[in-house]
Design a protein around this motif. Structure first.
Motif, short mmCIF file in Angstrom:
data_model
loop_
_atom_site.label_atom_id
_atom_site.label_comp_id
_atom_site.label_asym_id
_atom_site.label_seq_id
_atom_site.Cartn_x
_atom_site.Cartn_y
_atom_site.Cartn_z
N PHE A 49 -1.95 14.32 -23.04
CA PHE A 49 -0.65 13.66 -23.13
C PHE A 49 -0.72 12.13 -23.16
CE2 PHE A 49 0.62 17.79 -21.27
CZ PHE A 49 1.59 18.15 -22.19
N LYS A 50 -1.85 11.56 -22.73
CA LYS A 50 -2.02 10.10 -22.71
C LYS A 50 -0.83 9.40 -22.02
CE LYS A 50 -4.87 9.99 -26.88
NZ LYS A 50 -5.13 11.44 -26.85
N PRO A 51 -0.65 9.66 -20.73
CA PRO A 51 0.49 9.08 -20.00
C PRO A 51 0.31 7.60 -19.75
CG PRO A 51 -1.00 10.14 -18.47
CD PRO A 51 -1.53 10.44 -19.84
N ASP A 52 1.40 6.94 -19.40
CA ASP A 52 1.34 5.53 -19.01
C ASP A 52 0.78 5.36 -17.61
OD1 ASP A 52 2.59 4.48 -21.38
OD2 ASP A 52 4.49 5.27 -20.64
N VAL A 53 1.11 6.33 -16.73
CA VAL A 53 0.71 6.20 -15.33
C VAL A 53 0.38 7.58 -14.75
CG1 VAL A 53 3.13 6.32 -14.57
CG2 VAL A 53 1.42 5.32 -13.05
N VAL A 54 -0.59 7.59 -13.84
CA VAL A 54 -0.97 8.81 -13.13
C VAL A 54 -0.81 8.57 -11.63
CG1 VAL A 54 -2.86 10.39 -12.59
CG2 VAL A 54 -2.58 9.54 -14.93
N PHE A 55 -0.03 9.44 -11.00
CA PHE A 55 0.10 9.42 -9.54
C PHE A 55 -0.93 10.41 -9.00
CE2 PHE A 55 4.11 7.81 -11.04
CZ PHE A 55 4.44 6.81 -10.13
N LEU A 56 -1.89 9.92 -8.25
CA LEU A 56 -3.09 10.69 -7.95
C LEU A 56 -3.35 10.77 -6.44
CD1 LEU A 56 -5.64 12.08 -9.06
CD2 LEU A 56 -6.66 9.81 -9.32
N ILE A 79 -3.01 3.77 -12.56
CA ILE A 79 -3.24 4.77 -11.52
C ILE A 79 -2.56 4.31 -10.23
CG2 ILE A 79 -4.93 5.96 -10.08
CD1 ILE A 79 -6.96 5.60 -12.33
N ILE A 80 -1.75 5.18 -9.68
CA ILE A 80 -1.15 4.95 -8.36
C ILE A 80 -1.70 6.02 -7.42
CG2 ILE A 80 0.97 4.71 -7.02
CD1 ILE A 80 0.70 2.65 -9.25
N PHE A 81 -2.51 5.60 -6.46
CA PHE A 81 -3.07 6.55 -5.50
C PHE A 81 -2.01 6.91 -4.46
CE2 PHE A 81 -7.06 4.72 -7.09
CZ PHE A 81 -7.75 5.89 -7.36
N VAL A 82 -1.97 8.19 -4.12
CA VAL A 82 -1.06 8.68 -3.09
C VAL A 82 -1.93 9.17 -1.94
CG1 VAL A 82 0.82 10.27 -2.54
CG2 VAL A 82 0.58 9.37 -4.87
N THR A 83 -1.69 8.66 -0.75
CA THR A 83 -2.60 8.94 0.34
C THR A 83 -1.89 9.14 1.67
OG1 THR A 83 -4.48 8.03 1.60
CG2 THR A 83 -2.91 6.46 0.69
N ALA A 84 -2.52 9.92 2.53
CA ALA A 84 -2.06 10.08 3.90
C ALA A 84 -3.01 9.35 4.85
CB ALA A 84 -1.98 11.57 4.27
N PHE A 85 -3.88 8.50 4.29
CA PHE A 85 -4.84 7.76 5.11
C PHE A 85 -4.12 6.90 6.13
CE2 PHE A 85 -8.60 7.57 1.88
CZ PHE A 85 -8.83 8.91 2.11
N ASN A 86 -4.83 6.57 7.21
CA ASN A 86 -4.25 5.68 8.21
C ASN A 86 -4.31 4.23 7.71
OD1 ASN A 86 -6.84 4.57 8.71
ND2 ASN A 86 -7.28 6.15 10.22
N HIS A 87 -3.70 3.36 8.45
CA HIS A 87 -3.55 1.97 8.01
C HIS A 87 -4.88 1.23 7.89
CE1 HIS A 87 0.78 2.03 7.94
NE2 HIS A 87 0.80 2.61 9.14
N TYR A 88 -5.88 1.64 8.65
CA TYR A 88 -7.17 0.98 8.53
C TYR A 88 -7.82 1.28 7.18
CZ TYR A 88 -6.68 0.16 13.53
OH TYR A 88 -6.22 -0.26 14.74
N ALA A 89 -7.74 2.55 6.74
CA ALA A 89 -8.30 2.92 5.43
C ALA A 89 -7.51 2.29 4.29
CB ALA A 89 -8.32 4.44 5.29
N ILE A 90 -6.20 2.15 4.50
CA ILE A 90 -5.35 1.56 3.46
C ILE A 90 -5.76 0.13 3.16
CG2 ILE A 90 -3.00 0.70 3.06
CD1 ILE A 90 -2.01 3.31 4.37
N LYS A 91 -6.31 -0.54 4.13
CA LYS A 91 -6.75 -1.93 3.92
C LYS A 91 -7.73 -2.03 2.75
CE LYS A 91 -6.46 -6.19 5.25
NZ LYS A 91 -5.17 -6.89 5.17
N ALA A 92 -8.53 -0.98 2.55
CA ALA A 92 -9.49 -0.98 1.44
C ALA A 92 -8.76 -1.03 0.10
CB ALA A 92 -10.36 0.27 1.51
N PHE A 93 -7.63 -0.30 0.00
CA PHE A 93 -6.83 -0.35 -1.23
C PHE A 93 -6.28 -1.75 -1.44
CE2 PHE A 93 -6.71 4.14 -0.20
CZ PHE A 93 -6.86 4.75 -1.43
N GLU A 94 -5.77 -2.36 -0.38
CA GLU A 94 -5.14 -3.68 -0.49
C GLU A 94 -6.15 -4.74 -0.88
OE1 GLU A 94 -3.42 -4.02 3.36
OE2 GLU A 94 -1.58 -2.95 2.80
N LEU A 95 -7.34 -4.70 -0.28
CA LEU A 95 -8.36 -5.70 -0.57
C LEU A 95 -8.86 -5.61 -2.01
CD1 LEU A 95 -10.46 -5.60 2.73
CD2 LEU A 95 -8.92 -7.41 1.96
#
Length: 253
Positions: A49-56, A79-95
């Motif tokens: 389908f060649k989408p514009d965005v994937v929620f993963l 790509i938009i990652f969807v996660t239940a990770f805690n706030h410490y792990a989320i820091k990796a996404f932000e950095l």
């Protein structure tokens, strides 16, 4: 803005349904074209389908969401990652400047994320135009045009265009090789941006023709037959004389 196409990949059915439902409720023009329960299936659907965005979803059986890079030489979708990770792990996404959503997903955060996607997609279109411009200037090659195609941008050689037909607020470009492009611009747009010294002529309120591809003028039927013999273009009776003069002038160049 065109409709943003999206695919949702999550191993939990309820999570897929919730996110799809939330996306349908945003005030943004976004459409979930399919949902998938694992990364392998998701990769197949992305290629199809060649989408514009994937929620993963990040955590899934067999393959984690971030392992998607193993399956593509080039990632040409957001790509938009969807996660239940805690706030410490989320820091990796932000950095690493990676977009993400935290479960349970907040409506306001989702709206903000979709706005970011809109901006990024617009920037991609602008980048296509800009790179094409720089290439033309550098190579002194002014024989290409960027076509705002539905959902994308395409660079086309002017010499490949047989004719351009009005389709309401859109335009249909008829190309060599029996190819067609639907552009999200009206005929007036192309009349204004086509190089003035190029071989294009406004033959009718609904047609622009490339004089280099004209095969035959039928004054009685008020039609122009193009070089591949399958395309017939209308010409207004009041434009026939000007057309013949332009055609003669063009043949001398």
């Amino acid at each position: 803005m065109k409709t943003i196409t999206a695919i949702v990949i999550d191993d939990e059915l309820s999570a897929r349904n919730v996110l799809s439902n939330l996306l349908s409720r945003t005030n943004k023009n976004i459409e979930v074209i399919t949902t998938c329960s694992n990364l392998e299936e998701g990769v197949e659907q992305i290629k199809k389908f060649k989408p514009d965005v994937v929620f993963l979803d990040v955590q899934m059986p067999n393959y984690a969401g971030y392992e998607i890079v193993r399956f593509f030489d080039v990632i040409n979708f957001e790509i938009i990652f969807v996660t239940a990770f805690n706030h410490y792990a989320i820091k990796a996404f932000e950095l690493n400047a990676i977009d993400y959503l935290v479960k349970p997903i907040e409506r306001s955060k989702l709206d903000s994320t979709v706005e970011k996607i809109e901006v990024k997609l617009k920037q991609k279109s602008a980048l296509t135009d800009y790179n094409s411009l720089l290439k033309s200037i550098k190579e002194k090659d002014f024989n290409k045009i960027v076509i705002p195609e539905l959902g994308d941008r395409r660079i086309v050689n002017l010499s490949d265009i047989l004719a351009i037909q009005a389709e309401g607020a859109y335009s249909k470009l008829l190309l060599k090789g029996n190819k067609t492009i639907i552009a999200s611009k009206n005929l007036k747009h192309f009349e204004e941006i086509l190089p003035k010294d190029a071989s294009f002529f406004r033959a009718h309120r609904t047609w622009i023709v490339n004089l280099d591809h004209v095969e035959l003028l039928n004054k009685t039927a008020q039609t122009i037959t193009m070089s591949d013999q399958t395309v017939k273009v209308k010409i207004s009776r009041t434009r026939i004389e000007a057309f013949q003069k332009k055609l003669s002038s063009n043949s001398l160049n």
